[in-house]
Motif scaffolding. Structure first.
Motif, PDB file in Angstrom:
ATOM      1  N   UNK B 290      39.389 -11.234  63.214  1.00  0.00           N
ATOM      2  CA  UNK B 290      38.737 -10.446  64.261  1.00  0.00           C
ATOM      3  C   UNK B 290      39.775  -9.923  65.267  1.00  0.00           C
ATOM      4  N   UNK B 291      40.623 -10.841  65.764  1.00  0.00           N
ATOM      5  CA  UNK B 291      41.603 -10.465  66.794  1.00  0.00           C
ATOM      6  C   UNK B 291      42.625  -9.474  66.246  1.00  0.00           C
ATOM      7  N   UNK B 292      43.103  -9.717  65.032  1.00  0.00           N
ATOM      8  CA  UNK B 292      44.128  -8.824  64.458  1.00  0.00           C
ATOM      9  C   UNK B 292      43.538  -7.424  64.268  1.00  0.00           C
ATOM     10  N   UNK B 293      42.307  -7.371  63.775  1.00  0.00           N
ATOM     11  CA  UNK B 293      41.679  -6.050  63.613  1.00  0.00           C
ATOM     12  C   UNK B 293      41.573  -5.349  64.969  1.00  0.00           C
ATOM     13  N   UNK B 294      41.160  -6.087  65.979  1.00  0.00           N
ATOM     14  CA  UNK B 294      40.972  -5.474  67.298  1.00  0.00           C
ATOM     15  C   UNK B 294      42.295  -5.016  67.917  1.00  0.00           C
ATOM     16  N   UNK B 295      43.395  -5.675  67.590  1.00  0.00           N
ATOM     17  CA  UNK B 295      44.685  -5.308  68.177  1.00  0.00           C
ATOM     18  C   UNK B 295      45.451  -4.293  67.307  1.00  0.00           C
ATOM     19  N   UNK B 296      44.902  -3.912  66.173  1.00  0.00           N
ATOM     20  CA  UNK B 296      45.592  -2.941  65.312  1.00  0.00           C
ATOM     21  C   UNK B 296      45.357  -1.517  65.805  1.00  0.00           C
ATOM     22  N   UNK B 297      46.323  -0.646  65.499  1.00  0.00           N
ATOM     23  CA  UNK B 297      46.186   0.763  65.897  1.00  0.00           C
ATOM     24  C   UNK B 297      45.423   1.525  64.813  1.00  0.00           C
ATOM     25  N   UNK B 298      45.786   1.265  63.559  1.00  0.00           N
ATOM     26  CA  UNK B 298      45.097   1.884  62.416  1.00  0.00           C
ATOM     27  C   UNK B 298      44.861   0.778  61.384  1.00  0.00           C
ATOM     28  N   UNK B 299      43.691   0.781  60.778  1.00  0.00           N
ATOM     29  CA  UNK B 299      43.424  -0.205  59.729  1.00  0.00           C
ATOM     30  C   UNK B 299      43.306   0.507  58.377  1.00  0.00           C
ATOM     31  N   UNK B 300      43.988  -0.070  57.390  1.00  0.00           N
ATOM     32  CA  UNK B 300      44.066   0.549  56.056  1.00  0.00           C
ATOM     33  C   UNK B 300      43.321  -0.326  55.052  1.00  0.00           C
ATOM     34  N   UNK B 301      42.641   0.307  54.102  1.00  0.00           N
ATOM     35  CA  UNK B 301      42.085  -0.441  52.969  1.00  0.00           C
ATOM     36  C   UNK B 301      42.336   0.413  51.731  1.00  0.00           C
ATOM     37  N   UNK B 302      43.555   0.285  51.203  1.00  0.00           N
ATOM     38  CA  UNK B 302      43.960   1.200  50.129  1.00  0.00           C
ATOM     39  C   UNK B 302      43.689   0.596  48.752  1.00  0.00           C
ATOM     40  N   UNK B 303      42.454   0.138  48.537  1.00  0.00           N
ATOM     41  CA  UNK B 303      42.112  -0.519  47.273  1.00  0.00           C
ATOM     42  C   UNK B 303      42.107   0.476  46.114  1.00  0.00           C
ATOM     43  N   UNK B 304      42.432  -0.035  44.919  1.00  0.00           N
ATOM     44  CA  UNK B 304      42.342   0.800  43.716  1.00  0.00           C
ATOM     45  C   UNK B 304      40.944   0.693  43.128  1.00  0.00           C
ATOM     46  N   UNK B 305      40.305  -0.470  43.344  1.00  0.00           N
ATOM     47  CA  UNK B 305      38.922  -0.702  42.922  1.00  0.00           C
ATOM     48  C   UNK B 305      38.310  -1.610  43.978  1.00  0.00           C
ATOM     49  N   UNK B 306      37.037  -1.424  44.236  1.00  0.00           N
ATOM     50  CA  UNK B 306      36.421  -2.203  45.303  1.00  0.00           C
ATOM     51  C   UNK B 306      34.962  -2.416  44.971  1.00  0.00           C
ATOM     52  N   UNK B 307      34.407  -3.594  45.320  1.00  0.00           N
ATOM     53  CA  UNK B 307      32.963  -3.790  45.188  1.00  0.00           C
ATOM     54  C   UNK B 307      32.300  -2.932  46.241  1.00  0.00           C
ATOM     55  N   UNK B 308      32.141  -3.471  47.415  1.00  0.00           N
ATOM     56  CA  UNK B 308      31.633  -2.641  48.502  1.00  0.00           C
ATOM     57  C   UNK B 308      32.709  -2.414  49.554  1.00  0.00           C
ATOM     58  N   UNK B 309      33.554  -3.419  49.770  1.00  0.00           N
ATOM     59  CA  UNK B 309      34.643  -3.240  50.733  1.00  0.00           C
ATOM     60  C   UNK B 309      34.183  -3.391  52.170  1.00  0.00           C
ATOM     61  N   UNK B 310      33.493  -4.514  52.461  1.00  0.00           N
ATOM     62  CA  UNK B 310      32.948  -4.696  53.811  1.00  0.00           C
ATOM     63  C   UNK B 310      34.011  -4.830  54.897  1.00  0.00           C
ATOM     64  N   UNK B 311      35.277  -5.060  54.492  1.00  0.00           N
ATOM     65  CA  UNK B 311      36.339  -5.113  55.502  1.00  0.00           C
ATOM     66  C   UNK B 311      36.418  -3.785  56.243  1.00  0.00           C
ATOM     67  N   UNK B 312      36.008  -2.710  55.581  1.00  0.00           N
ATOM     68  CA  UNK B 312      36.005  -1.395  56.227  1.00  0.00           C
ATOM     69  C   UNK B 312      34.968  -1.377  57.349  1.00  0.00           C
ATOM     70  N   UNK B 313      33.763  -1.877  57.072  1.00  0.00           N
ATOM     71  CA  UNK B 313      32.734  -1.921  58.125  1.00  0.00           C
ATOM     72  C   UNK B 313      33.173  -2.822  59.275  1.00  0.00           C
ATOM     73  N   UNK B 314      33.853  -3.920  58.920  1.00  0.00           N
ATOM     74  CA  UNK B 314      34.327  -4.826  59.981  1.00  0.00           C
ATOM     75  C   UNK B 314      35.286  -4.091  60.916  1.00  0.00           C
TER      76      UNK B 314
END
Lengths: 217, 403
Positions: B290-314
């Motif tokens: 939670x804290x790392x996401x909040x302190x990041x400037x840009x968040x990347x999710x460069x998956x090649x395959x993904x189920x739903x990828x809820x880390x993006x919603x987070x």
């Protein structure tokens, strides 16, 4: 004037049903549009409005979005997103409008219309199943109507402005119809009917309707 | 654990009022969920939250777990991989064992609820016990390109259900039964997503030695090839030529996974000459994520395959600009240039990261839009609403239902 019937606020919640049908090219899309249920055409011309209402007052329909982002056909996308949905009184009318733009394109550019998208970029046809129920609020004059609209959920407002006009084919929005039939203020009803709800975000729309009603109260 | 009223602070009271109204329409019906594990994994995590909330709303709900030995779960793991599209060799014995375990559970379980909700393939055989009640099959897996023998075997059961549910339109094709689209959700009141104080975030950044003197580009994921951490480093290197920034690759669970350990070693090798790349193997720590996401400037999710990828919603829920691959359920969460940036390649990811780092106002706007998009579409309250509507749809075939 006959007795005033209260304006009953309804709300509608929707569930998305998968049809399992997909289009890989503009030609596919033209064929599928011919037989896909009206609830699918409705879904793809109104989904963006519901899901991204905060982002843009002029949401594109899914067809335009797909043509632009998956096929890079910018001009066709512009034509599809310029379709003035408020001019249509029925979902079948919208279907014909979209089909006509796609057919013109296919006639002019048959090779481009048959071009198949990359795997993963297909257009999946979905449909909306709507559940409509009374929200527990009602109004019996314009001031009460304004109060009710102020506190209504976006889903409730959405139902009275978009859904009842197209899916229940009432021809106009519920609010102006009630004012005309029960309050008898034709001028106010016309003013509310003139709003193009597709060029507002839902919150802007709510604010505009409430302002007009307050002025008339 | 949060109560349903607690969510009003996030969604507004009317959303909670609507949930109560539609729940009343299910009065007298009871729902029995069945899956294969009580702890661990996304399905158990969802049911742990959903079942108490459904009961609180007055929708009587139970949750049962099937029993099976190690051999059975080895077979179901093969099924899982085969549905995902990777080739698995299944023997006659594997299919027989799947059937035997399913039927043993059928004999011992109570399956007479009004609605039986089966999650994933493991308990699917139970549908043989279907009577006059309603049965739903929930597929949490990407079944867009399944191994044919496994899928055909499962289809004989799927066709007995009243409805099936998938997380993304691409996960399924045409079927003779009704199919619904219900995306998973995040819980805004969980440790991973709740608001944090500045002190809590400072403490996490200190604990993991993450400096904050440069813009921070972060991907939080297992060290797994399908999450493409090496591709993220390549994208970062392209960005770094023009914009000074730091890359953080954080994830857990690699130590007990031979391939994960190998991927981590490759990542460390590729990162070793650049002090601005931080590779962090983390223990399970939701507040830290939670804290790392909040302190990041840009968040990347460069998956090649993904189920739903809820880390993006987070990430979006924290108002962060996101660059993510257009795979699996990610395009449902990110509308390109409205609520984040979609990419299809390393070059595309690099270009989008650079754009966001160079245009903070634009990045902020995408982040704000992303947060609203998640508020409207990917919170647990929406998930509850759709479950209730799904249950109601079993008793209504029309497209416009007046309740």
């Amino acid at each position: 004037m006959s007795e005033i019937k209260p304006f009953i606020f309804y709300t509608r919640l929707h569930l998305t049903e998968l049809t399992g049908i997909k289009a890989c090219s503009i030609d596919d899309m033209r064929k599928i549009l011919d037989y896909i249920p009206g609830s699918s055409v409705y879904h793809h011309t109104h989904r963006f409005l519901q899901q991204h209402q905060y982002a843009s007052p002029e949401p594109p329909n899914d067809f335009a979005y797909w043509v632009k982002n998956s096929l890079s056909e910018d001009e066709l996308a512009e034509r599809l997103s310029s379709i003035n949905i408020i001019e249509y009184d029925s979902i079948n009318g919208i279907r014909t409008g979209i089909a006509s733009v796609l057919n013109d394109f296919a006639q002019q550019y048959p090779v481009r219309a048959s071009r198949v998208v990359n795997p993963g970029d297909e257009f999946y046809f979905l449909k909306s199943v709507s559940f409509i129920f009374p929200s527990g609020y009602s109004a019996s004059d314009t001031a009460g109507l304004a109060d009710g609209i102020e506190r209504a959920t976006t889903d409730s407002l959405y139902f009275h402005i978009f859904e009842s006009r197209l899916r229940l084919e009432k021809g106009g929005n519920d609010i102006s119809a009630w004012i005309e039939e029960n309050i008898g203020n034709i001028k106010l009803a016309q003013e509310l009917k003139r709003f193009d709800p597709y060029t507002h975000t839902m919150e802007e729309l709510r604010g505009s309707i409430v302002r007009v009603l307050r002025r008339a109260s | 654990m949060a109560k349903i009223e607690d969510y009003a602070a996030v969604t507004g009271q009317p959303v909670i009022d609507d949930l109560r109204r539609i729940s009343e329409k299910l009065a007298g019906k009871n729902v029995r969920h069945v899956n294969s594990t009580a702890v661990g994994g996304g399905v158990a995590e969802i049911l742990n939250r959903m079942v108490p909330l459904l009961n609180e709303l007055g929708v009587e709900s139970q949750w049962d777990v099937i029993k099976g030995g190690e051999e059975f779960f080895n077979v179901t793991k093969k099924f899982h991989n085969a549905i995902h599209g990777s080739h698995e060799k299944l023997t006659r014995r594997d299919f027989d064992l799947f059937m035997e375990t399913g039927r043993a559970n059928m004999a011992s379980m109570k399956l007479d609820g009004d609605i039986i909700y089966i999650h994933d393939p493991q308990p699917i055989v139970l549908v043989e016990k279907k009577q006059q009640n309603k049965w739903i099959w929930r597929c949490h897996i990407d079944a867009s390109n399944p191994q044919q023998d496994v899928w055909e075997f499962l289809m004989q059961f799927i066709m007995k259900f009243d409805a099936a549910v998938f997380s993304a339109p691409s996960f399924t094709g045409q079927m003779a039964i009704r199919q619904f689209l219900i995306a998973p959700s995040i819980d805004p009141l969980s440790e991973k997503n709740r608001e944090l104080s500045a002190e809590e975030m400072d403490s996490v950044m200190r604990k993991y030695s993450i400096p904050e003197d440069k813009p921070l580009v972060t991907q939080i994921s297992r060290f797994d090839r399908l999450k493409d951490p090496l591709g993220v480093i390549e994208a970062y290197k392209k960005v770094k030529k023009n914009v000074d920034c730091r890359l953080l690759l954080a994830g857990g669970g690699a130590s007990d996974d031979p391939e994960g350990a190998q991927v981590l070693a490759e990542v460390q090798e590729m990162a070793k000459n650049d002090p601005d790349i931080i590779v962090l193997l983390m223990p399970h720590d939701e507040v830290a994520v939670n804290a790392i996401q909040r302190r990041s400037t840009v968040i990347v999710q460069k998956s090649l395959k993904e189920g739903f990828g809820l880390t993006v919603s987070e990430a979006l829920w924290k108002g962060k600009p996101v660059v993510a691959s257009a795979v699996g359920g990610i395009p449902l969460q990110v509308a390109h240039k409205y609520s984040g940036m979609l990419c299809h390649s390393i070059d595309g990811a690099a270009f989008a990261i650079k754009q966001l780092l160079s245009n903070p106002a634009y990045a902020r706007k995408l982040g704000e839009n992303g947060r609203e998009h998640v508020r409207n579409n990917f919170l647990i309250t929406r998930h509850l609403k759709e479950y209730i509507l799904l249950f109601l749809s079993l008793y209504h075939n029309e497209d416009v239902v007046s309740l």
